[in-house]
Design a protein around this motif. Structure first.
Motif, PDB file in Angstrom:
ATOM      1  N   SER A 165     -24.743 130.564  54.872  1.00  0.00           N
ATOM      2  CA  SER A 165     -23.468 130.908  54.722  1.00  0.00           C
ATOM      3  C   SER A 165     -23.427 132.159  53.774  1.00  0.00           C
ATOM      4  O   SER A 165     -24.127 132.513  52.874  1.00  0.00           O
ATOM      5  N   PRO A 166     -22.294 132.980  54.053  1.00  0.00           N
ATOM      6  CA  PRO A 166     -22.260 134.179  53.135  1.00  0.00           C
ATOM      7  C   PRO A 166     -21.930 134.139  51.775  1.00  0.00           C
ATOM      8  O   PRO A 166     -21.408 132.992  51.232  1.00  0.00           O
ATOM      9  N   GLN A 167     -22.550 135.174  50.869  1.00  0.00           N
ATOM     10  CA  GLN A 167     -22.321 135.055  49.552  1.00  0.00           C
ATOM     11  C   GLN A 167     -21.690 136.008  49.036  1.00  0.00           C
ATOM     12  O   GLN A 167     -22.017 137.104  49.682  1.00  0.00           O
ATOM     13  N   SER A 168     -20.727 136.103  47.958  1.00  0.00           N
ATOM     14  CA  SER A 168     -20.144 137.464  47.259  1.00  0.00           C
ATOM     15  C   SER A 168     -21.039 137.551  46.276  1.00  0.00           C
ATOM     16  O   SER A 168     -21.471 136.863  45.341  1.00  0.00           O
ATOM     17  N   ARG A 169     -21.470 138.825  45.984  1.00  0.00           N
ATOM     18  CA  ARG A 169     -22.293 139.309  45.028  1.00  0.00           C
ATOM     19  C   ARG A 169     -21.538 140.204  44.123  1.00  0.00           C
ATOM     20  O   ARG A 169     -20.873 141.186  44.341  1.00  0.00           O
ATOM     21  N   VAL A 170     -21.295 139.561  42.814  1.00  0.00           N
ATOM     22  CA  VAL A 170     -20.300 139.975  41.916  1.00  0.00           C
ATOM     23  C   VAL A 170     -20.757 140.465  40.501  1.00  0.00           C
ATOM     24  O   VAL A 170     -21.601 139.864  39.944  1.00  0.00           O
ATOM     25  N   LEU A 171     -20.701 141.603  40.354  1.00  0.00           N
ATOM     26  CA  LEU A 171     -21.115 142.300  38.954  1.00  0.00           C
ATOM     27  C   LEU A 171     -20.289 142.004  38.031  1.00  0.00           C
ATOM     28  O   LEU A 171     -19.129 142.025  37.978  1.00  0.00           O
ATOM     29  N   PHE A 172     -20.700 141.534  36.834  1.00  0.00           N
ATOM     30  CA  PHE A 172     -19.965 141.211  35.413  1.00  0.00           C
ATOM     31  C   PHE A 172     -20.535 142.080  34.244  1.00  0.00           C
ATOM     32  O   PHE A 172     -21.767 142.126  34.082  1.00  0.00           O
ATOM     33  N   LEU A 173     -19.667 142.778  33.672  1.00  0.00           N
ATOM     34  CA  LEU A 173     -19.791 143.658  32.540  1.00  0.00           C
ATOM     35  C   LEU A 173     -19.021 143.260  31.486  1.00  0.00           C
ATOM     36  O   LEU A 173     -17.779 143.034  31.536  1.00  0.00           O
ATOM     37  N   ARG A 466     -24.905 140.928  33.832  1.00  0.00           N
ATOM     38  CA  ARG A 466     -24.886 139.797  34.534  1.00  0.00           C
ATOM     39  C   ARG A 466     -24.363 140.092  36.183  1.00  0.00           C
ATOM     40  O   ARG A 466     -23.602 140.689  36.476  1.00  0.00           O
ATOM     41  N   VAL A 467     -25.203 139.419  36.945  1.00  0.00           N
ATOM     42  CA  VAL A 467     -24.802 139.148  38.279  1.00  0.00           C
ATOM     43  C   VAL A 467     -24.327 137.801  38.791  1.00  0.00           C
ATOM     44  O   VAL A 467     -25.254 136.735  38.707  1.00  0.00           O
ATOM     45  N   TYR A 468     -23.414 137.419  39.490  1.00  0.00           N
ATOM     46  CA  TYR A 468     -22.871 136.127  39.921  1.00  0.00           C
ATOM     47  C   TYR A 468     -22.992 136.303  41.416  1.00  0.00           C
ATOM     48  O   TYR A 468     -22.548 137.042  42.138  1.00  0.00           O
ATOM     49  N   PHE A 469     -23.581 135.123  42.057  1.00  0.00           N
ATOM     50  CA  PHE A 469     -23.439 134.979  43.493  1.00  0.00           C
ATOM     51  C   PHE A 469     -22.453 133.874  43.509  1.00  0.00           C
ATOM     52  O   PHE A 469     -22.648 132.546  43.193  1.00  0.00           O
ATOM     53  N   VAL A 470     -21.331 133.953  44.627  1.00  0.00           N
ATOM     54  CA  VAL A 470     -20.531 133.196  44.684  1.00  0.00           C
ATOM     55  C   VAL A 470     -20.326 132.890  46.137  1.00  0.00           C
ATOM     56  O   VAL A 470     -20.386 133.556  46.930  1.00  0.00           O
ATOM     57  N   ASP A 471     -20.121 131.486  46.463  1.00  0.00           N
ATOM     58  CA  ASP A 471     -19.713 130.998  47.751  1.00  0.00           C
ATOM     59  C   ASP A 471     -18.870 132.069  48.478  1.00  0.00           C
ATOM     60  O   ASP A 471     -17.662 132.271  48.024  1.00  0.00           O
ATOM     61  N   GLY A 472     -19.145 132.406  49.658  1.00  0.00           N
ATOM     62  CA  GLY A 472     -18.548 133.802  50.154  1.00  0.00           C
ATOM     63  C   GLY A 472     -17.308 133.602  50.868  1.00  0.00           C
ATOM     64  O   GLY A 472     -16.766 132.431  50.961  1.00  0.00           O
ATOM     65  N   VAL A 482     -22.761 129.847  42.733  1.00  0.00           N
ATOM     66  CA  VAL A 482     -23.836 129.080  43.317  1.00  0.00           C
ATOM     67  C   VAL A 482     -25.123 129.471  42.477  1.00  0.00           C
ATOM     68  O   VAL A 482     -26.306 128.873  42.456  1.00  0.00           O
ATOM     69  N   ASP A 483     -25.156 130.709  41.998  1.00  0.00           N
ATOM     70  CA  ASP A 483     -26.135 131.273  41.223  1.00  0.00           C
ATOM     71  C   ASP A 483     -25.783 132.352  40.404  1.00  0.00           C
ATOM     72  O   ASP A 483     -24.696 133.016  40.612  1.00  0.00           O
ATOM     73  N   HIS A 484     -26.531 132.628  39.400  1.00  0.00           N
ATOM     74  CA  HIS A 484     -26.426 134.226  38.635  1.00  0.00           C
ATOM     75  C   HIS A 484     -27.779 134.651  38.095  1.00  0.00           C
ATOM     76  O   HIS A 484     -28.726 133.781  37.948  1.00  0.00           O
ATOM     77  N   GLU A 485     -27.735 135.848  37.727  1.00  0.00           N
ATOM     78  CA  GLU A 485     -28.788 136.320  37.217  1.00  0.00           C
ATOM     79  C   GLU A 485     -28.587 137.561  35.974  1.00  0.00           C
ATOM     80  O   GLU A 485     -27.375 137.829  35.997  1.00  0.00           O
ATOM     81  N   THR A 486     -29.270 137.629  35.030  1.00  0.00           N
ATOM     82  CA  THR A 486     -29.282 138.204  34.061  1.00  0.00           C
ATOM     83  C   THR A 486     -30.183 139.330  33.788  1.00  0.00           C
ATOM     84  O   THR A 486     -31.489 138.998  34.046  1.00  0.00           O
ATOM     85  N   TYR A 487     -29.786 140.654  33.950  1.00  0.00           N
ATOM     86  CA  TYR A 487     -30.675 141.750  33.851  1.00  0.00           C
ATOM     87  C   TYR A 487     -30.572 142.307  32.373  1.00  0.00           C
ATOM     88  O   TYR A 487     -29.673 142.246  31.515  1.00  0.00           O
ATOM     89  N   ILE A 488     -31.684 143.067  31.762  1.00  0.00           N
ATOM     90  CA  ILE A 488     -31.872 143.393  30.414  1.00  0.00           C
ATOM     91  C   ILE A 488     -32.606 144.643  30.322  1.00  0.00           C
ATOM     92  O   ILE A 488     -33.269 145.169  31.308  1.00  0.00           O
ATOM     93  N   LEU A 489     -32.436 145.513  29.246  1.00  0.00           N
ATOM     94  CA  LEU A 489     -33.236 146.560  28.984  1.00  0.00           C
ATOM     95  C   LEU A 489     -34.095 146.224  27.918  1.00  0.00           C
ATOM     96  O   LEU A 489     -33.629 146.012  26.784  1.00  0.00           O
ATOM     97  N   ASN A 490     -35.166 145.961  28.133  1.00  0.00           N
ATOM     98  CA  ASN A 490     -36.177 145.651  27.093  1.00  0.00           C
ATOM     99  C   ASN A 490     -36.612 146.750  26.061  1.00  0.00           C
ATOM    100  O   ASN A 490     -37.168 147.610  26.286  1.00  0.00           O
ATOM    101  N   THR A 528     -27.673 124.330  42.626  1.00  0.00           N
ATOM    102  CA  THR A 528     -26.307 125.028  42.506  1.00  0.00           C
ATOM    103  C   THR A 528     -25.962 125.185  41.002  1.00  0.00           C
ATOM    104  O   THR A 528     -26.632 124.556  40.260  1.00  0.00           O
ATOM    105  N   LEU A 529     -25.014 125.697  40.811  1.00  0.00           N
ATOM    106  CA  LEU A 529     -24.476 125.912  39.381  1.00  0.00           C
ATOM    107  C   LEU A 529     -22.994 125.227  39.433  1.00  0.00           C
ATOM    108  O   LEU A 529     -22.134 125.909  38.691  1.00  0.00           O
TER     109      LEU A 529
END
Length: 606
Positions: A165-173, A466-472, A482-490, A528-529
């Motif tokens: 199934s398609p997913q929407s890739r959503v940036l969160f600031l 943060r990046v959210y993956f949303v049922d598309g 359905v999932d999310h990722e967190t990115y950092i600057l170390n 899933t989340l």
């Protein structure tokens, strides 16, 4: 007998000094989550003068406030009160003397005007200071929104999306907190509430200095790091859309001006637009730091220079490339709006400052300011009728709101649990969540509020997003996360030091790389989340401390000095289960914290 309206409006002025000071104090989160540090009212007693409010009898207290009312009818005495507040700030060591004087001067006019709008009894002030036997303190009295009589549709538990199934890739600031005065090499251990600045002076030999890209301390971000973040997300796109939940300015709340706030709003909004391009729509929400004084958000019935038209109109102008005219109309009115993201998915952006205890304008009337929640009910019912799903974004998480506002929001979410499929907030600066349960049993999970990590380092954090993956976008999509990722600057890696002549020299990485800290389903072994997944994870935290300690590490974006044990763990589990502030208080009391933990959660507001 109630005294005249003009007198009663100012009857609360001396404990208003307490609130004024606490507004400033609670603008800054606690540095050590292991040891909550609430601020009881007794802290503000004049102990240095051998006086305590508890020494007052009830009749003497009421007489005192009546006399004080009369004294404060003149501008000259208002000036004296302002000086007294500044002096109290200094004596209580809440901040440096100059900071105390500046914050008092910045807040005083709006704060006193808010009190003049309010209708307060001397007995209310004395109830707070002397005790409930002297009166009833109900400044934020209970109130209810009206729900339509349309029956709640049957609830169907969500199912995982079909494979492929398609997913929407959503940036969160969220929580950028750009500090124009950030200065690499300045002191990171200053006495002011915000360090790493030009005015922080050079560090002495045993103190740390501000890093080039950011610092693990009570410091915000230099503009170069903000730009680097936006350049990184531009490279790692494409994005279906962006959620951005505010807090642009730094934490120098004692010295901000409207001109500065508007300039920073314009610069950051245009940087985001420039880096993401004209084809990516950004949906913003308003943070508590956008106004000055900080947390000052008068309801729409306040007109003229004290209204927030100066901010809302500027936001509408800057965000016009992203939002339709109908959304801009309600944004100009009170800072909230609704917009159709895609066919079948609607977004609601709430102005969460109308739920915040630190917003002293709510002393005038805290009952659904601007009718925002009643408007939300109208939007949700219309979406339910049309078969739309709804995402809600805002700055302050609902579980940290005023009790009645939080209860009403919880009630609305319960009624529209099949329509509201995503809640996204920031504000706490760390990576966490809060649960919502079926009101009848308080056991079945009906929703989860995602609380994303901040861009800023304040306090002791890596920068992140943060990046959210949303049922598309397809027929029958749940639109759930359905999932999310967190990115950092170390910062440990990008602010590295190298041996040089005379000792170590700072050679920052000229092209720092943002890295993925974790992906939620992988880190916690979830499919899933959905709300039920988070509830299962909470149970896992209790049974398996290793999983909880991993959450604690990720919660702080990979930079935490000590594990979270005992009281710390119990407090955090209370918070994660408490999408409603009353539940946080109840969990607090059941675990023997005597209300202190809930107060400490309040104090973490940024």
């Amino acid at each position: 007998m109630r005294i005249s309206a003009e007198l009663s409006k100012l009857a609360f002025i001396s404990c208003a000094a307490v609130v004024l000071l606490s507004v400033f104090v609670t603008t800054h989160p606690v540095e050590n989550a292991e040891k909550p540090n609430p601020l009881p009212i007794e802290m503000f007693s004049l102990s240095g003068l051998g006086f305590n409010w508890k020494n007052l009898t009830c009749p003497a207290c009421k007489a005192f406030f009546t006399i004080l009312d009369i004294a404060l009818l003149t501008d000259e005495n208002e000036e004296r009160v302002a000086r007294a507040v500044g002096e109290a700030c200094i004596r209580l060591h809440l901040a440096d003397a100059e900071v105390c004087r500046q914050i008092t001067e910045l807040f005083r006019n709006d704060f006193i005007r808010a009190l003049q709008y309010s209708l307060l009894w001397p007995s209310e002030a004395c109830a707070l200071l002397v005790g409930p036997s002297c009166g009833k303190f109900d400044l934020y009295a209970p109130w209810n929104v009206t729900l339509p009589k349309v029956p709640k549709p049957p609830v169907t538990p969500p199912s995982p999306p079909p494979p492929g199934s398609p997913q929407s890739r959503v940036l969160f600031l969220t929580d950028i907190h750009w500090d124009q005065e950030y200065s690499a090499g300045s002191s990171a251990d200053c006495k002011e509430p915000l360090c790493c600045r030009n005015e922080s002076n050079a560090p002495v030999w045993h103190h740390r200095e501000a890093g080039y890209w950011g610092t693990y301390s009570k410091c915000d971000l230099p503009l170069r790091t903000v730009k680097n973040l936006l350049e990184d997300v531009a490279r790692t796109g494409p994005w279906d859309w962006v959620y951005w939940t505010g807090d642009i300015p730094a934490h120098n709340v004692w010295s901000q001006t409207r001109k500065q706030q508007l300039s920073e709003l314009s610069i950051i909004s245009r940087l985001i637009h420039k880096n993401l391009g004209p084809n990516v729509t950004v949906y913003p929400a308003i943070g508590n730091h956008e106004s000055t004084p900080v947390n000052s958000f008068p309801p729409p019935f306040v007109h003229g220079n004290r209204s927030l038209a100066w901010l809302y109109n500027a936001m509408a102008e800057e965000w016009a490339p992203w939002l339709p005219e109908q959304a801009l109309k309600t944004l100009r009115y009170a800072g909230f709006y609704s917009v159709l993201v895609q066919p079948g998915l609607r977004l609601v952006s709430l102005n969460m400052n109308f739920c915040a205890r630190e917003n002293f304008w709510l002393m005038v009337n805290s009952s659904d300011p601007a009718n925002q929640l009643q408007w939300l009910v109208h939007i949700l019912q219309a979406s339910e009728d049309l078969g739309e799903k709804v995402h809600i974004i805002g700055h302050i998480p609902p579980g940290l709101c005023l009790s009645s506002w939080s209860w009403n929001y919880y009630h609305i979410l319960n009624r529209y649990e099949s329509t509201i499929t995503g809640q996204f907030f920031g504000h706490t600066h760390v990576d966490e969540f809060q649960m919502f349960y079926d009101e009848e049993t308080m056991t079945r999970p009906v929703g989860v509020a995602f609380i994303a990590p901040s861009a800023t380092t304040y306090i002791n954090l890596n920068p992140g997003y943060r990046v959210y993956f949303v049922d598309g976008n397809y027929k029958g999509s749940s639109r759930l996360v359905v999932d999310h990722e967190t990115y950092i600057l170390n910062l440990t890696e990008v602010n590295h030091k190298r041996p040089g002549y005379g000792g170590a020299v700072s050679i920052p990485d000229p092209s720092p790389k943002w890295s993925r800290l974790y992906r939620a389903t992988e880190a916690y072994g979830l499919s899933t989340l959905f709300p039920s997944d988070w509830e299962g994870l909470l149970r896992g935290f209790v049974d398996d401390d290793r999983v909880f300690q991993r959450f604690w590490y990720l919660m702080h974006k990979g930079h935490v000095s000590a594990p979270c044990k005992d009281t710390c763990k119990t407090s955090l589990l209370c918070f994660l289960r408490s999408g409603k502030y009353d539940e946080l208080q109840q969990c607090d009391l059941l675990n023997g914290f005597g209300g202190d933990m809930a107060l400490a959660a309040r104090k973490t507001l940024c």
